[in-house]
Structure formats: C-alpha cells, structure tokens
Scaffold this active site. Structure first.
Site, PDB file in Angstrom:
ATOM      1  N   ASP A  52       0.845  -1.199   0.000  1.00 36.44           N
ATOM      2  CA  ASP A  52       0.000   0.000   0.000  1.00 36.44           C
ATOM      3  C   ASP A  52       0.884   1.255   0.000  1.00 36.44           C
ATOM      4  O   ASP A  52       0.378   2.381  -0.044  1.00 36.44           O
ATOM      5  CB  ASP A  52      -1.003  -0.003   1.164  1.00 36.44           C
ATOM      6  N   SER A  53       2.223   1.059  -0.021  1.00 38.35           N
ATOM      7  CA  SER A  53       3.140   2.174  -0.285  1.00 38.35           C
ATOM      8  C   SER A  53       2.892   2.725  -1.686  1.00 38.35           C
ATOM      9  O   SER A  53       3.393   3.806  -2.021  1.00 38.35           O
ATOM     10  CB  SER A  53       4.600   1.726  -0.131  1.00 38.35           C
ATOM     11  N   ASP A  91      -1.063  -6.027  -0.198  1.00 40.78           N
ATOM     12  CA  ASP A  91      -1.508  -5.402   1.053  1.00 40.78           C
ATOM     13  C   ASP A  91      -3.017  -5.185   1.054  1.00 40.78           C
ATOM     14  O   ASP A  91      -3.577  -4.648   0.083  1.00 40.78           O
ATOM     15  CB  ASP A  91      -0.846  -4.019   1.212  1.00 40.78           C
ATOM     16  N   LYS A 121      -1.369  -9.414   2.713  1.00 41.19           N
ATOM     17  CA  LYS A 121      -0.649  -8.976   3.917  1.00 41.19           C
ATOM     18  C   LYS A 121      -1.522  -7.969   4.653  1.00 41.19           C
ATOM     19  O   LYS A 121      -2.226  -7.184   4.009  1.00 41.19           O
ATOM     20  CB  LYS A 121       0.697  -8.339   3.545  1.00 41.19           C
ATOM     21  N   GLU A 123      -1.619  -5.436   8.492  1.00 42.17           N
ATOM     22  CA  GLU A 123      -0.841  -4.884   9.600  1.00 42.17           C
ATOM     23  C   GLU A 123      -1.527  -5.131  10.939  1.00 42.17           C
ATOM     24  O   GLU A 123      -2.749  -4.984  11.047  1.00 42.17           O
ATOM     25  CB  GLU A 123      -0.655  -3.370   9.402  1.00 42.17           C
ATOM     26  N   GLU A 190       8.979  -4.225  10.649  1.00 39.56           N
ATOM     27  CA  GLU A 190       9.438  -2.948  10.100  1.00 39.56           C
ATOM     28  C   GLU A 190      10.005  -2.051  11.197  1.00 39.56           C
ATOM     29  O   GLU A 190       9.357  -1.805  12.224  1.00 39.56           O
ATOM     30  CB  GLU A 190       8.270  -2.245   9.378  1.00 39.56           C
TER      31      GLU A 190
HETATM   32  O1  KIV Z   1       3.567  -1.124   1.681  1.00 34.16           O
HETATM   33  C1  KIV Z   1       4.752  -1.499   1.731  1.00 34.16           C
HETATM   34  O2  KIV Z   1       5.570  -1.190   0.846  1.00 34.16           O
HETATM   35  C2  KIV Z   1       5.168  -2.316   2.856  1.00 34.16           C
HETATM   36  C3  KIV Z   1       6.629  -2.573   3.031  1.00 34.16           C
HETATM   37  C4  KIV Z   1       7.289  -1.374   3.596  1.00 34.16           C
HETATM   38  C5  KIV Z   1       6.887  -3.788   3.831  1.00 34.16           C
HETATM   39  O3  KIV Z   1       4.354  -2.719   3.630  1.00 34.16           O
END
Ligand code: KIV
Length: 272
Positions: A52-53, A91, A121, A123, A190
């Site tokens: 989600d980056s 994510d 994934k 969090e 992280e």
């Molecule tokens: O969204 C992302 O890029 C991440 C990484 C920093 C692990 O969750």
C-alpha cells in the site's frame, strides 16, 4: 496468469518455509505495475509485494491511508500479469480488514479473485487476529506485519523506530507468536531494533522478513522506488540505494527536450 500446476518454478509459501529451514535469505521487493514487476521478477526476486506504499510512490499521498481496495486490485492485477516466478503478496488497504472479520474476508477474496495474486498482507497483532483467522478459513495465505505499521501513523505520530521500550518489545514478541499460531505463513518486521528482530526470527518457525530490522532475520524487503533511487527525498538509515534512477531519468528527459527543441529528433533515419 500462470497456473499453480503449470509453473513448476513458482515460489510458493512452502518454498519460503523451506528457505528459512535451509538458511537461504529471502529477497522481497515492492512493485505496482506490469513493466517493473516483469523486470523485478526476471531478475530473480522471491516475493513481490504490491504494497500500500503505492499510495505514496504511485499516487503521491503523504500516507498509506487513502489508497482503496479497487486501486490495490488494479495495481495487483498488473503485477500478476508481469510475473512468472515470484510469489505475489498484496496489502489489504486501511479500512478493509480492521474490526470486521467478515469484511476482511470479503476484501481478501476480492483481491485473490480479481487480481490473481497469491497471498495478502495486513498490519497488526492481537487486534486483527479475528480477521486473519477468518481470511485463512477461505484458504488465503496471510502475511503479518508488526513494528512500524504505517497504517497506524496517526496513532504513533511519527515514523521513528518502534519497540525500543521493553513493554512494546514484549507486546511485539507476543504478537509474533500469536500470528504464527493463527496460521500466518510469514511476517514482516518494520523498523525495530535488530536484536529484537533476530530474537523474534529465532523464536518462530515462519519466515520473518525485515525492513529496517537488521540482518538477523530470514529475508529483506525494500520499496522498489526507494532502492532504485527514483525517490531522492526519502533517506532512512536502513535504505541502501542500488541505482540512481532519479539522475538517469532526469538526464534522459532533458536530453529528449533538448533534441526536440533543436529539431535533432527525429532524424532522417527515425521517420517513414
Ligand atoms: O507497503 C509497503 O511497501 C510495505 C513494506 C514497507 C513492507 O508494507
């Protein structure tokens, strides 16, 4: 999309477990589009994270919170089309899994069905165990994410290193065990102290992938745009730059502008 049975060399969640058992470090990077996913996959990466980056590096948002499920599915399906070997993990974006395990399952099913990705994934620790367990009932592999969890930035108030104090470190140790027991196939840690990350990696049987978590874990992940040097403003200590694409792309574009202005481009050979 290649099929699970038709592609013997595809990295699976099982492959990652074997890599941990054999002491082979796992290499993971983010990608958000077809062309770069194809390059990253062809260069031998084990896991591609459609992070989600994307909210930051693709859309220019300040945080990861605004990106939507539809947008994540769009990025993920492009990545899956560019990818033949790597395991593709996506994510679950903010607001699509917290506090509602049925909603979490629906979000995960949409990602798997509409993008063709291989895992999701999310969090958090104990507070999202219900969502993780419900997603797993559908046979969808789940990767956990502890430590600095960017979707909680407004709770933390800052992106500094997490779990430096013993109370937070202990909570993280317990959450890592809970995620393993719940059935997560891997865990991202992280921005936490390297000693703590190594301790967690040794205490769980699932692979632990670090970002800013030192070398004592089972693998590493970086954001592709950061490690390629596209994004010059982001300079955390943990980031190693493997290229300076900011300069390469800027030079290429200014050269093109110069050649168009001077009418050097196109030449006689570059026209019909
Ligand atoms: O969204 C992302 O890029 C991440 C990484 C920093 C692990 O969750």
């Amino acid at each position: 999309m290649s099929t699970a049975t038709g592609d013997a060399k595809r990295v699976t969640t099982h492959t990652l477990l074997e890599m941990k058992a054999d002491g082979v470090p796992i290499a993971m990077l983010t990608a958000y589009d077809y062309s770069l996913a194809r390059l990253v996959d062809g260069a031998g990466i084990d896991v591609i994270l459609v992070g989600d980056s994307a909210s930051n590096v693709m859309a220019g948002h300040e945080t990861t919170l605004p990106i939507t499920l539809d947008q994540m599915i769009y990025h993920a399906s492009a990545v899956v089309r560019g990818c033949q070997r790597a395991l593709v993990v996506v994510d679950l974006p903010f607001g699509t899994y917290q506090g509602n395990s049925k909603g979490a399952l629906n979000s995960a099913i949409r990602i798997m069905k509409e993008s063709g990705a291989h895992a999701v994934k999310l969090e958090g620790g104990r507070e999202v165990i219900g969502s993780i367990e419900r997603i797993l009932t559908a046979g969808i592999p789940v990767m956990g994410h502890l430590g600095l969890t960017p979707q909680s930035i407004y709770k933390f108030g800052t992106y500094v290193v997490r779990a430096k104090e013993e109370a937070e470190a202990q909570r993280l140790r317990e959450d890592a065990m809970l995620l393993e027991e719940a059935g997560c196939f891997a865990l991202v840690l992280e921005k936490i102290p390297a000693k703590l990350a190594e301790e967690v990696a040794k205490s769980v049987s699932i692979p632990v992938i670090g970002i800013g978590a030192g070398h004592g874990v089972d693998g590493q992940v970086l954001v592709l745009h950061d490690m390629l040097g596209i994004n010059k403003e982001f300079n955390p200590r943990f980031l190693r730059r493997y290229a300076d694409l900011h300069e390469v792309i800027s030079d290429a574009v200014s050269g093109y502008v110069r050649d168009v202005r001077s009418k050097d481009f196109p030449s006689a050979k570059e026209q019909y």
